[in-house]
Design a protein around this motif. Structure first.
Motif, PDB file in Angstrom:
ATOM      1  N   ASN A  96     -15.608 -13.867 -30.729  1.00 22.90           N
ATOM      2  CA  ASN A  96     -16.667 -12.950 -31.134  1.00 22.90           C
ATOM      3  C   ASN A  96     -16.411 -11.546 -30.556  1.00 22.90           C
ATOM      4  O   ASN A  96     -16.593 -10.542 -31.249  1.00 22.90           O
ATOM      5  CB  ASN A  96     -18.023 -13.486 -30.666  1.00 22.90           C
ATOM      6  N   PRO A 143     -18.997  -9.498 -36.175  1.00 20.49           N
ATOM      7  CA  PRO A 143     -18.914 -10.614 -35.225  1.00 20.49           C
ATOM      8  C   PRO A 143     -19.730 -11.817 -35.712  1.00 20.49           C
ATOM      9  O   PRO A 143     -20.592 -11.699 -36.580  1.00 20.49           O
ATOM     10  CB  PRO A 143     -19.498 -10.039 -33.929  1.00 20.49           C
ATOM     11  N   GLU A 197     -25.295 -13.471 -28.474  1.00 14.87           N
ATOM     12  CA  GLU A 197     -24.140 -13.668 -27.597  1.00 14.87           C
ATOM     13  C   GLU A 197     -24.570 -13.734 -26.135  1.00 14.87           C
ATOM     14  O   GLU A 197     -24.093 -14.578 -25.370  1.00 14.87           O
ATOM     15  CB  GLU A 197     -23.127 -12.546 -27.791  1.00 14.87           C
TER      16      GLU A 197
END
Length: 127
Positions: free
Chosen positions: A34, A44, A51
């Motif tokens: 990512n 991403p 994330e």
């Protein structure tokens, strides 16, 4: 006989911890990918907030696994203490160091998320 049963239970716990650790490595690889996508200015897999949440959860799990492995090493140290087994003492010391490093890594992740508030530093390793 009780010792053999306890050793067997600890080994099953170690297998479970190892399987969970493998999953956290896979998650870390996905998070690294990512970051590569984000660095290459491509779309991403996860937005920054996702994330951060995944990374924090992964680090919490890694810290829990390190705690479990330290417990396992301690129990094996206790079992093998009568045998004057220096190897199990070294394993216990190594797991304590691994636990300390996982706690430092968790703290660093939390500080990084707070500091950047939405932008992970890609130079900090995911694992």
């Amino acid at each position: 006989m009780k010792k053999k049963s306890e050793e067997k239970d600890l080994l099953y716990l170690q297998i479970f911890g190892s399987l969970i650790f493998i999953i956290t490595i896979i998650v870390s690889i996905i998070l690294t990918y990512n970051n590569i996508e984000r660095t290459d200015k491509k779309k991403p897999l996860f937005n920054q907030k996702q994330e951060n949440n995944i990374s924090l959860t992964n680090r919490l799990i890694i810290t829990t696994i390190a705690t479990i492995f330290t417990y396992i090493s301690y129990k094996f140290y206790e079992i093998n203490k009568e045998k004057n087994d220096k190897i199990s003492k070294k394993e216990l010391i190594a797991s304590i160091f691994a636990l300390i490093s996982s706690l430092i890594l968790l703290k660093t992740t939390i500080e990084n998320i707070k500091r950047k508030s939405g932008d992970n530093d890609i130079n900090i390793p995911i694992i």
